[in-house]
Design a protein around this motif. Structure first.
Motif, PDB file in Angstrom:
ATOM      1  N   TRP A  19       0.824  -1.207   0.000  1.00  0.00           N
ATOM      2  CA  TRP A  19       0.000   0.000   0.000  1.00  0.00           C
ATOM      3  C   TRP A  19       0.859   1.257   0.000  1.00  0.00           C
ATOM      4  O   TRP A  19       0.451   2.290  -0.524  1.00  0.00           O
ATOM      5  CB  TRP A  19      -0.965  -0.014   1.191  1.00  0.00           C
ATOM      6  N   VAL A  23       0.098   4.183  -2.719  1.00  0.00           N
ATOM      7  CA  VAL A  23      -0.179   5.583  -2.403  1.00  0.00           C
ATOM      8  C   VAL A  23       0.948   6.490  -2.879  1.00  0.00           C
ATOM      9  O   VAL A  23       0.696   7.606  -3.360  1.00  0.00           O
ATOM     10  CB  VAL A  23      -0.411   5.753  -0.882  1.00  0.00           C
ATOM     11  N   THR A 153      -3.371  -2.300   5.925  1.00  0.00           N
ATOM     12  CA  THR A 153      -3.735  -1.409   4.828  1.00  0.00           C
ATOM     13  C   THR A 153      -3.689   0.054   5.259  1.00  0.00           C
ATOM     14  O   THR A 153      -3.046   0.890   4.613  1.00  0.00           O
ATOM     15  CB  THR A 153      -5.145  -1.760   4.311  1.00  0.00           C
ATOM     16  N   THR A 154      -4.355   0.373   6.370  1.00  0.00           N
ATOM     17  CA  THR A 154      -4.342   1.754   6.850  1.00  0.00           C
ATOM     18  C   THR A 154      -2.950   2.156   7.314  1.00  0.00           C
ATOM     19  O   THR A 154      -2.532   3.307   7.167  1.00  0.00           O
ATOM     20  CB  THR A 154      -5.349   1.947   8.000  1.00  0.00           C
ATOM     21  N   VAL A 157      -1.016   3.165   4.289  1.00  0.00           N
ATOM     22  CA  VAL A 157      -1.383   4.519   3.868  1.00  0.00           C
ATOM     23  C   VAL A 157      -0.703   5.554   4.771  1.00  0.00           C
ATOM     24  O   VAL A 157      -0.174   6.569   4.293  1.00  0.00           O
ATOM     25  CB  VAL A 157      -2.917   4.705   3.911  1.00  0.00           C
ATOM     26  N   THR A 161       2.127   8.338   3.668  1.00  0.00           N
ATOM     27  CA  THR A 161       1.948   9.762   3.954  1.00  0.00           C
ATOM     28  C   THR A 161       3.189  10.333   4.635  1.00  0.00           C
ATOM     29  O   THR A 161       3.680  11.410   4.276  1.00  0.00           O
ATOM     30  CB  THR A 161       0.714   9.986   4.845  1.00  0.00           C
ATOM     31  N   ASN A 252      -9.401   7.556   2.826  1.00  0.00           N
ATOM     32  CA  ASN A 252      -7.952   7.539   2.651  1.00  0.00           C
ATOM     33  C   ASN A 252      -7.453   8.250   1.407  1.00  0.00           C
ATOM     34  O   ASN A 252      -6.394   8.875   1.440  1.00  0.00           O
ATOM     35  CB  ASN A 252      -7.452   6.092   2.623  1.00  0.00           C
ATOM     36  N   ILE A 253      -8.181   8.144   0.305  1.00  0.00           N
ATOM     37  CA  ILE A 253      -7.684   8.696  -0.962  1.00  0.00           C
ATOM     38  C   ILE A 253      -8.362  10.026  -1.280  1.00  0.00           C
ATOM     39  O   ILE A 253      -7.710  11.059  -1.423  1.00  0.00           O
ATOM     40  CB  ILE A 253      -7.898   7.704  -2.123  1.00  0.00           C
ATOM     41  N   ALA A 277      -5.176   8.771   9.527  1.00  0.00           N
ATOM     42  CA  ALA A 277      -4.657   7.408   9.424  1.00  0.00           C
ATOM     43  C   ALA A 277      -4.363   6.819  10.800  1.00  0.00           C
ATOM     44  O   ALA A 277      -4.660   5.644  11.066  1.00  0.00           O
ATOM     45  CB  ALA A 277      -3.396   7.390   8.559  1.00  0.00           C
TER      46      ALA A 277
END
Length: 421
Positions: A19, A23, A153-154, A157, A161, A252-253, A277
């Motif tokens: 992920w 991202v 997954t989170t 992300v 970031t 998230n996106i 997040a």
């Protein structure tokens, strides 16, 4: 024997760093445009860079078929280390990718091919991960262990970031364009390689092994069986996770795009995705404990109801000036997202039969992600251009559909069949 905490960390780390790649690519789209489409005007080049992103997304259902077959015919661990190996290869391929300056028009073509291969592997990674974690979980902790897939997954992300914030803080724009853009993909490759080493050592899940001994209808053609005998489960899962797909990509996106329009300072806009997040990741295990106590239908249904009621008000509150209003809206939004997203893994596993579990899960999940998840950022952007609160209406509408699905058609857990077999 259930999976150890160390094994959980190593298994989910692969998904987290994938992920990160996902991202980071989107975040570096303007840089990649300059590197791979330098001879076109910037807007046209950016469109082509994002087109590569979107086109590769369409390859996920193919990955679902391939890795669903591997997971059901040969074992969950086989699917896991195969997808992990491909993901490691594509990460280093992007990190070492020659640009337009070196290969001309061939460079973006190679980038597209690598991204397609990467998406095929992603299409099999999450279904195999979810199935492995839950089938290896201790009794009474299936919901909690399933949330580790969502946490990865989170967490990925969040990591992406932070990596992008670090790149923009420590390197100049010239350095990022020159070589800095390769660093995140290189980091992903090293981590995936370590995870791959440990994935080779994983044992097959106890539930899969038990089912192999007790059930007589395991097939070497799980895709055919899934499509002909378990199509109702595919349809049910597709409708059930429509809302989770929209919620995830909105939170998230799309959130990273919409935050630019909020009436707050640039510093708040910079750190808000990080706050979101961290908040969502921290709430996941709490919801996992609720799932094991109350059942995923009740927890997910509560999330859907809150999304229906609060979807539009959240977006209205976010438009109000002041940090307190914004953080209040984000907290409510995170609670709703956590209630819904934490239930996805266990709901997928409990709605599938063990002999074709990975295949059914992969087909339905990836199709829904392409049609609803992949297009959510575009839909939200179009809706917000017309009215800033309309994305909340969209979330409420799909939540109604998914809520009705689990209320009317939620099947009994197929895992109970193992106890009766």
């Amino acid at each position: 024997m259930s999976i150890s905490k160390r094994q959980i960390a190593l298994v989910i780390a692969g998904n987290a760093f994938e992920w990160l790649d996902f991202v980071v690519y989107a975040s570096l789209s303007s840089v990649l445009t300059k590197l791979f489409f330098p001879n076109t005007d910037f807007n046209s080049g950016l469109l082509m860079t994002l087109a590569i992103f979107s086109m590769s997304f369409l390859a996920r259902p193919i990955g679902g078929l391939i890795f669903g077959h591997l997971g059901d015919a040969y074992g969950r661990r086989v699917a896991l280390y195969t997808s992990g190996g491909i993901l490691a290869f594509t990460s280093i391929a992007i990190a070492l990718m020659p640009t337009y300056e070196t290969l001309g028009i061939v460079a973006p073509i190679i980038l597209l091919l690598v991204r397609v291969i990467q998406s095929i592997a992603i299409g099999g990674e999450y279904p195999a991960l979810v199935t492995y974690l839950i089938e290896s979980s201790p009794t009474g902790k299936r919901g909690l262990y399933g949330t580790f897939a969502q946490i990865s997954t989170t967490g990925g992300v969040l990591l992406a970031t932070l990596v992008m914030m670090g790149l923009n803080s420590w390197l100049t724009e010239e350095q990022i364009i020159g070589w800095g853009w390769r660093l995140p993909f290189g980091i992903g490759f090293i981590t995936l390689l370590i995870c791959l080493y440990y994935r080779f050592k994983l044992l097959e899940t106890p539930e899969f092994q038990a089912a192999r001994k007790k059930l007589t209808h395991f097939t070497k053609a799980p895709v055919k069986e899934a499509l002909t005998q378990h199509y109702r489960s595919i349809i049910f899962i597709f409708i059930m996770i429509m809302a989770p797909a929209v919620v995830f990509y909105t939170y998230n996106i799309s959130g990273q795009m919409l935050v630019k329009r909020l009436p707050v300072s640039d510093q708040v806009k910079l750190w808000l995705p990080v706050f979101n997040a961290i908040l969502l990741t921290g709430l996941m295990p709490v919801c996992g404990l609720l799932i094991d106590r109350l059942g995923w239908q009740k927890v997910m249904g509560t999330g859907f109801i809150l999304a229906i009621i609060a979807g539009t008000p959240i977006y209205y509150i976010m438009q109000q000036p002041g940090l307190f209003a914004l953080l209040s809206a984000q907290l409510l939004w995170a609670i709703i997202a956590a209630l819904i997203l934490s239930c996805v893994p266990i709901s997928l596993v409990d709605s599938t039969e063990v002999s074709t579990r990975t295949t059914v899960l992969a087909i339905s999940y990836n199709l829904c992600l392409v049609l609803f998840g992949g297009f959510t950022p575009t839909i939200n952007l179009m809706l917000s251009n017309y009215n800033p609160v309309l994305p909340g209406v969209y979330i409420s509408v799909v939540s109604v559909i998914s809520l009705l699905c689990i209320v009317k058609f939620s099947p009994q857990a197929y895992t109970q069949q193992l106890q009766r077999a």
